[in-house]
Structure formats: C-alpha cells, structure tokens
Design a protein around this motif. Structure first.
Motif, PDB file in Angstrom:
ATOM      1  N   GLY A 123       0.791  -1.224   0.000  1.00 35.91           N
ATOM      2  CA  GLY A 123       0.000   0.000   0.000  1.00 35.91           C
ATOM      3  C   GLY A 123       0.823   1.273   0.000  1.00 35.91           C
ATOM      4  N   ASP A 124       2.158   1.136   0.016  1.00 41.58           N
ATOM      5  CA  ASP A 124       2.976   2.354   0.028  1.00 41.58           C
ATOM      6  C   ASP A 124       3.018   3.021  -1.340  1.00 41.58           C
ATOM      7  OD1 ASP A 124       4.874   0.393   2.163  1.00 41.58           O
ATOM      8  OD2 ASP A 124       3.921   2.240   2.799  1.00 41.58           O
ATOM      9  N   ASP A 125       2.887   2.248  -2.390  1.00 41.89           N
ATOM     10  CA  ASP A 125       2.847   2.781  -3.767  1.00 41.89           C
ATOM     11  C   ASP A 125       2.129   1.733  -4.604  1.00 41.89           C
ATOM     12  OD1 ASP A 125       5.415   4.189  -6.020  1.00 41.89           O
ATOM     13  OD2 ASP A 125       3.218   4.202  -6.071  1.00 41.89           O
ATOM     14  N   SER A 126       0.822   1.667  -4.424  1.00 46.34           N
ATOM     15  CA  SER A 126       0.065   0.495  -4.861  1.00 46.34           C
ATOM     16  C   SER A 126       0.128   0.228  -6.353  1.00 46.34           C
ATOM     17  CB  SER A 126      -1.396   0.629  -4.413  1.00 46.34           C
ATOM     18  OG  SER A 126      -1.468   0.679  -3.005  1.00 46.34           O
ATOM     19  N   VAL A 127       0.070   1.272  -7.181  1.00 47.35           N
ATOM     20  CA  VAL A 127       0.035   1.020  -8.628  1.00 47.35           C
ATOM     21  C   VAL A 127       1.348   0.380  -9.088  1.00 47.35           C
ATOM     22  CG1 VAL A 127      -1.692   2.699  -9.307  1.00 47.35           C
ATOM     23  CG2 VAL A 127       0.653   3.437  -9.045  1.00 47.35           C
ATOM     24  N   VAL A 128       2.459   0.853  -8.539  1.00 48.33           N
ATOM     25  CA  VAL A 128       3.755   0.279  -8.940  1.00 48.33           C
ATOM     26  C   VAL A 128       3.907  -1.113  -8.346  1.00 48.33           C
ATOM     27  CG1 VAL A 128       6.258   0.601  -8.911  1.00 48.33           C
ATOM     28  CG2 VAL A 128       4.758   2.577  -9.116  1.00 48.33           C
ATOM     29  N   GLU A 129       3.454  -1.271  -7.084  1.00 50.22           N
ATOM     30  CA  GLU A 129       3.524  -2.595  -6.450  1.00 50.22           C
ATOM     31  C   GLU A 129       2.671  -3.603  -7.202  1.00 50.22           C
ATOM     32  OE1 GLU A 129       2.399  -1.992  -2.403  1.00 50.22           O
ATOM     33  OE2 GLU A 129       4.232  -0.907  -1.901  1.00 50.22           O
ATOM     34  N   LEU A 130       1.571  -3.149  -7.785  1.00 52.01           N
ATOM     35  CA  LEU A 130       0.724  -4.049  -8.561  1.00 52.01           C
ATOM     36  C   LEU A 130       1.476  -4.551  -9.787  1.00 52.01           C
ATOM     37  CD1 LEU A 130      -2.094  -5.308  -8.904  1.00 52.01           C
ATOM     38  CD2 LEU A 130      -2.747  -3.275 -10.210  1.00 52.01           C
ATOM     39  N   PHE A 131       2.200  -3.662 -10.452  1.00 57.08           N
ATOM     40  CA  PHE A 131       3.005  -4.074 -11.607  1.00 57.08           C
ATOM     41  C   PHE A 131       4.062  -5.091 -11.175  1.00 57.08           C
ATOM     42  CE2 PHE A 131       5.128  -3.885 -15.588  1.00 57.08           C
ATOM     43  CZ  PHE A 131       6.479  -3.887 -15.316  1.00 57.08           C
ATOM     44  N   VAL A 132       4.735  -4.815 -10.050  1.00 56.92           N
ATOM     45  CA  VAL A 132       5.766  -5.730  -9.534  1.00 56.92           C
ATOM     46  C   VAL A 132       5.138  -7.087  -9.220  1.00 56.92           C
ATOM     47  CG1 VAL A 132       7.297  -6.158  -7.560  1.00 56.92           C
ATOM     48  CG2 VAL A 132       7.268  -3.912  -8.644  1.00 56.92           C
ATOM     49  N   ASP A 133       3.979  -7.066  -8.574  1.00 60.17           N
ATOM     50  CA  ASP A 133       3.317  -8.321  -8.190  1.00 60.17           C
ATOM     51  C   ASP A 133       2.943  -9.139  -9.414  1.00 60.17           C
ATOM     52  OD1 ASP A 133       0.375  -9.672  -7.538  1.00 60.17           O
ATOM     53  OD2 ASP A 133       1.789  -9.831  -5.878  1.00 60.17           O
ATOM     54  N   GLU A 134       2.348  -8.475 -10.420  1.00 61.06           N
ATOM     55  CA  GLU A 134       1.902  -9.206 -11.606  1.00 61.06           C
ATOM     56  C   GLU A 134       3.084  -9.765 -12.381  1.00 61.06           C
ATOM     57  OE1 GLU A 134      -0.636  -6.476 -13.668  1.00 61.06           O
ATOM     58  OE2 GLU A 134      -2.369  -7.003 -12.439  1.00 61.06           O
ATOM     59  N   ARG A 135       4.157  -8.984 -12.485  1.00 62.86           N
ATOM     60  CA  ARG A 135       5.324  -9.473 -13.230  1.00 62.86           C
ATOM     61  C   ARG A 135       5.963 -10.659 -12.497  1.00 62.86           C
ATOM     62  NH1 ARG A 135       8.932  -8.045 -17.245  1.00 62.86           N
ATOM     63  NH2 ARG A 135      11.082  -8.690 -16.851  1.00 62.86           N
ATOM     64  N   LEU A 136       6.108 -10.545 -11.181  1.00 61.46           N
ATOM     65  CA  LEU A 136       6.681 -11.644 -10.406  1.00 61.46           C
ATOM     66  C   LEU A 136       5.808 -12.887 -10.512  1.00 61.46           C
ATOM     67  CD1 LEU A 136       7.968  -9.961  -7.128  1.00 61.46           C
ATOM     68  CD2 LEU A 136       9.333 -11.022  -8.912  1.00 61.46           C
ATOM     69  N   ARG A 137       4.495 -12.694 -10.486  1.00 59.63           N
ATOM     70  CA  ARG A 137       3.586 -13.829 -10.561  1.00 59.63           C
ATOM     71  C   ARG A 137       3.799 -14.583 -11.861  1.00 59.63           C
ATOM     72  NH1 ARG A 137      -1.165 -14.398  -8.002  1.00 59.63           N
ATOM     73  NH2 ARG A 137      -0.998 -12.230  -7.336  1.00 59.63           N
TER      74      ARG A 137
ATOM     75  N   ARG B 259       7.416  -7.492 -20.735  1.00 57.89           N
ATOM     76  CA  ARG B 259       8.700  -6.818 -20.566  1.00 57.89           C
ATOM     77  C   ARG B 259       8.577  -5.578 -19.711  1.00 57.89           C
ATOM     78  NH1 ARG B 259      12.728 -10.189 -21.342  1.00 57.89           N
ATOM     79  NH2 ARG B 259      12.325 -11.484 -23.133  1.00 57.89           N
ATOM     80  N   SER B 260       7.884  -4.566 -20.186  1.00 57.14           N
ATOM     81  CA  SER B 260       7.873  -3.266 -19.511  1.00 57.14           C
ATOM     82  C   SER B 260       6.437  -2.815 -19.288  1.00 57.14           C
ATOM     83  CB  SER B 260       8.622  -2.236 -20.366  1.00 57.14           C
ATOM     84  OG  SER B 260       9.955  -2.618 -20.494  1.00 57.14           O
ATOM     85  N   PRO B 261       6.234  -1.840 -18.405  1.00 55.94           N
ATOM     86  CA  PRO B 261       4.864  -1.366 -18.191  1.00 55.94           C
ATOM     87  C   PRO B 261       4.306  -0.719 -19.462  1.00 55.94           C
ATOM     88  CG  PRO B 261       6.466   0.004 -17.025  1.00 55.94           C
ATOM     89  CD  PRO B 261       7.212  -1.180 -17.530  1.00 55.94           C
ATOM     90  N   SER B 262       2.999  -0.879 -19.649  1.00 53.37           N
ATOM     91  CA  SER B 262       2.339  -0.319 -20.820  1.00 53.37           C
ATOM     92  C   SER B 262       2.189   1.192 -20.647  1.00 53.37           C
ATOM     93  CB  SER B 262       0.959  -0.960 -21.000  1.00 53.37           C
ATOM     94  OG  SER B 262       0.150  -0.623 -19.874  1.00 53.37           O
ATOM     95  N   ALA B 263       1.767   1.843 -21.726  1.00 55.40           N
ATOM     96  CA  ALA B 263       1.563   3.300 -21.666  1.00 55.40           C
ATOM     97  C   ALA B 263       0.468   3.641 -20.656  1.00 55.40           C
ATOM     98  CB  ALA B 263       1.189   3.823 -23.055  1.00 55.40           C
ATOM     99  N   THR B 264      -0.567   2.786 -20.593  1.00 51.58           N
ATOM    100  CA  THR B 264      -1.654   3.013 -19.629  1.00 51.58           C
ATOM    101  C   THR B 264      -1.132   2.938 -18.203  1.00 51.58           C
ATOM    102  OG1 THR B 264      -3.176   1.969 -21.189  1.00 51.58           O
ATOM    103  CG2 THR B 264      -3.951   2.252 -18.937  1.00 51.58           C
ATOM    104  N   GLU B 265      -0.267   1.945 -17.968  1.00 52.53           N
ATOM    105  CA  GLU B 265       0.284   1.802 -16.619  1.00 52.53           C
ATOM    106  C   GLU B 265       1.172   2.986 -16.265  1.00 52.53           C
ATOM    107  OE1 GLU B 265       1.899  -2.074 -17.338  1.00 52.53           O
ATOM    108  OE2 GLU B 265       0.629  -2.983 -15.797  1.00 52.53           O
ATOM    109  N   ILE B 266       1.997   3.432 -17.196  1.00 48.01           N
ATOM    110  CA  ILE B 266       2.873   4.572 -16.932  1.00 48.01           C
ATOM    111  C   ILE B 266       2.030   5.805 -16.614  1.00 48.01           C
ATOM    112  CG2 ILE B 266       4.509   6.193 -17.992  1.00 48.01           C
ATOM    113  CD1 ILE B 266       5.833   3.644 -17.174  1.00 48.01           C
TER     114      ILE B 266
ATOM    115  N   ARG C 156       2.036   8.007 -13.153  1.00 45.35           N
ATOM    116  CA  ARG C 156       2.266   9.474 -13.102  1.00 45.35           C
ATOM    117  C   ARG C 156       1.135  10.181 -12.348  1.00 45.35           C
ATOM    118  NH1 ARG C 156       6.606  10.471 -16.326  1.00 45.35           N
ATOM    119  NH2 ARG C 156       6.762   9.476 -18.352  1.00 45.35           N
ATOM    120  N   ARG C 157      -0.084   9.592 -12.403  1.00 43.42           N
ATOM    121  CA  ARG C 157      -1.225  10.242 -11.742  1.00 43.42           C
ATOM    122  C   ARG C 157      -1.201  10.041 -10.237  1.00 43.42           C
ATOM    123  NH1 ARG C 157      -4.299   8.499 -16.160  1.00 43.42           N
ATOM    124  NH2 ARG C 157      -4.799   6.570 -15.102  1.00 43.42           N
TER     125      ARG C 157
END
Lengths: 280, 127
Positions: free
Chosen positions: A183-197, A251-258, A262-263
């Motif tokens: 919960g410290d930076d949820s959107v980025v942590e979500l990307f990390v979680d999904e990629r690790l999964r 590979r990398s976060p999508s434009a939507t994720e980026i 930023r938001r």
C-alpha cells in the motif's frame, strides 16, 4: 564408452554444475530485483519508485538464501553418490527432483506467510497461466509410469513423477496466489506483483516438464514402442510449455500503466489509515 | 478501468467488514468505481487483504442489500447500475444523516456547533 559409464559421467557432471550454480546463486528462489532488469521505464523518478517497490517486496517475502544452499548441497551429494555407487543414476536424479520440489514448497509457504499490511486491488485478477499448461505437466509426469515395467528404475520413475505433479500443484498455487501489496505505492507494487507472478509461475512450470524429459532420455526410451511414445510426449510437452513461457513474459509497463503511475504518488502511512478509517 | 485499491487496518476499532463497506461505498460515490465495474471475487479479495472469506462475504452481502453492488453468480460481483449515489435525494439524505451524527457525537463531548463550524473552516483553509 559404455552407456552406463556415459550415464554416470553425464549425471555426475550435471549434479556438480547444478550444485555450483545454486551455491553461486542461492537467491534464485527469492529473486526480485534481477527479474526487473529488462523493464524499461521512461524516467528516473518512475525508475526509483519501481526500485523501491521491488525492495519492499523482497523485504516482505523474506525467503531464505539457505534454500538455495541446501539444494546445492543435495546436488553435490548426488554427484558423489552417482560417481561412486553402482545404483542406477535415475535414483539420484529422482532424489534431486524431490529436493527441488520440496524447496519450491518451502519458498511458497514463505510467500503465503508474509505478514506485511495488505492492500487489495478492486478488480478481478486474470489467471497468469492457462489451465492446459498445468494439465500438460501432470500428463507428462504420469507418462513416466510406463517405466515402472523396469524394476531397477520403477521407484525412481515414481518419485520423479510425484515430485513433478507436486510441482504442478505449486505452480498453480503461485499463479493464483493473493497479491502482496503493502500500500505504500500500490500502482507500482501491482506491476511488480503481476510481473513476479508471471515469471515465477513460468519458472516453476519449467520444472514440471523438464525432469520427465531428462529422466525418459536416460531410461531406455528406445527399448520399446511404449517407452518411445512416452519419451516423445515428454519432449512435446516440454517444447509446448517452453514456447508458452517464452511468449507470455511481459517486458515493460504499458503506456496506460505509466500514465497511472504518473497520476499517483507513493502514499504515506497516515493517508492509508485515513482511507481505512473514514467515518460513516 | 484505472486500478482502485482498498486497505484494511486490523488495529483500528472499526471491524474489517465495515472498513471494506465504507471504502467501496466511497469509491462508488466518488466515481472511482463506475456502474457495472467488476469487483474481485470473495476469495480473491479475502486472500489479498489477509482476512477471512466470511468477512468479505458479509461486506458484499450488506453492500448488495443496500443496493451498491449486485452479485450475479457466474457473472461475478459488479457495481450496481443504479446505486444510492446516483439518487440525489438519497445522497442529500445521507449527507444530512452523517453531519447530524457527527455534530451529535461532538455535542456529547461538549463542543458547540459554532466551535465545530469554526474548526471546519480553519481545516478547510489549511488544506
């Protein structure tokens, strides 16, 4: 060189190399940051947020390095047993397979018992791997049972099959595991979680199809038609699952994720608690 | 749909299911969750939050009974097409009840309405 000597040399060399690899990289069960080296983000600030999320994730997971060293030790023991004993090599290979499956299980239990504060994303999570790859692993493992007709390797075939089926179960559990977001930076942590999964599911799936192929290759696949078919099946499932793993890794976060990153900004603890305790 | 995140703090007095209800309702009222947006399954949300499935099931049941979400079996759980947030009169009523409850609880602790209004103006000026 006779086939028996060749098998002995091959397996001894394999066990030694595998043990050296794990001894040099004991964190292979607990890797987080190396799995993001190929990820490209557009600016330094976002890269720093991604790095921080990886470190928090690694801290939250708490998987021990000792797992890697333990499996390395077993590999070296198997190398010695393979070289000096007259027991068929397949038995030591089965021992290593069982040890690997057990290590995956211990790493998975560490993940499940992570106790950091949890945040959830309010969207349905899609399966990180289709069901057919899991069925392929089970079918490939069961195909080893045809080797039960050879008494010298019947037990080892059974152990390899069981360890692979257990690993399929673990791969499914990893694919469907709850998200680990602090919960410290949820959107980025979500990307990390999904990629690790995805990556970890793929890594474990690899060990659901390779051991059977290696085992079948050294267990007289050419002695009769049934053995040849089973060997061919293990090869086919290995290729199919490998192609799936190779083509499914993001590979990398999508434009939507980026844009979503930023938001938002990393939350402070007080903000998270105020969200949770908002009055009615 | 931009991801929306929900957190439960087990150290708070508010029960976990109540925290879940409040947050989901808040997301719908603010428009972060829109009509027909799909919510995670009970099992997924409970696993992610580290709470018992019954906790999430109770929250979903109460939200469904009050019209915020719908559970449609295989189609899963979704934000209702028409929620209390879309009813302006119900929204005004909810605000009135919340403010009345707030003022009443502070009055029991000795604060006058003027003191509360002055403090609200001060906080609003700071934020």
């Amino acid at each position: 060189m006779s086939m028996q000597l060749f098998d002995r040399d091959f397996f001894t060399g394999f066990f030694v190399l595998f043990g050296v690899y794990l001894a040099a990289r004991p964190a292979c069960f607990a890797q987080v940051c190396p799995l993001f080296r190929a990820v490209i983000v557009p600016d330094q600030a976002l890269a720093e947020r991604l790095r921080s999320a990886q470190m928090r994730r690694k801290d939250a997971e708490g998987i021990s390095l000792q797992l890697g060293w333990a499996v390395a030790l077993v590999a070296f023991v198997c190398a010695g047993l393979s070289w000096f004993s007259n027991v068929p090599q397949q038995l030591w290979y089965a021992l290593l397979c069982v040890c690997m499956a057990g290590s995956f299980g211990i790493a998975y239990l560490s993940l499940r018992s992570a106790t950091k504060r949890r945040t959830a994303v309010l969207q349905q999570r899609s399966a990180s791997a289709p069901m057919w790859v899991f069925f392929a692993g089970v079918a490939s493992a069961l195909s080893l049972l045809v080797y039960a007709d050879t008494i010298q390797i019947a037990f080892s075939a059974g152990f390899v099959a069981l360890s692979c089926i257990f690993t399929v179960f673990l791969a499914w559990r990893v694919a469907t595991m709850p998200a680990l977001l602090t919960g410290d930076d949820s959107v980025v942590e979500l990307f990390v979680d999904e990629r690790l999964r995805r990556i970890r599911t793929g890594a474990v799936l690899t060990f659901t199809v390779i051991p059977q192929y290696v085992y079948a290759s050294f267990s007289g696949w050419q002695t009769n038609e049934i053995h040849t078919i089973a060997w061919g099946f293990t090869l086919a499932t290995w290729i199919a699952v490998s192609v799936y793993i190779f083509t499914s890794q993001r590979r990398s976060p999508s434009a939507t994720e980026i844009a979503s990153w930023r938001r938002t900004s990393p939350k402070r603890d007080s903000e998270m608690l105020s969200v949770a305790s908002s009055p009615s | 749909m931009n991801p929306v995140f929900l957190a439960v703090d087990l150290t708070l007095d508010a029960a976990p299911y109540a925290q879940i209800i409040e947050q989901i309702r808040g997301f719908i009222e603010r428009g972060d969750l829109k009509s027909d947006d799909t919510l995670p399954t009970v099992r997924q949300l409970a696993g992610d939050l580290g709470v018992a499935p019954n906790t999430v099931a109770r929250a979903y049941t109460e939200l469904a009974e009050s019209g915020w979400i719908t559970s449609e079996g295989r189609r899963g759980t979704r934000v209702a097409s028409q929620t209390p947030a879309t009813d302006r009169r119900a929204r005004s009523r909810a605000l009135h009840e919340a403010v009345s409850h707030f003022l009443s609880s502070l009055a029991h602790r000795g604060y006058s309405a003027d003191e509360v209004v002055a403090e609200l103006r001060r906080v609003k000026g700071l934020s």
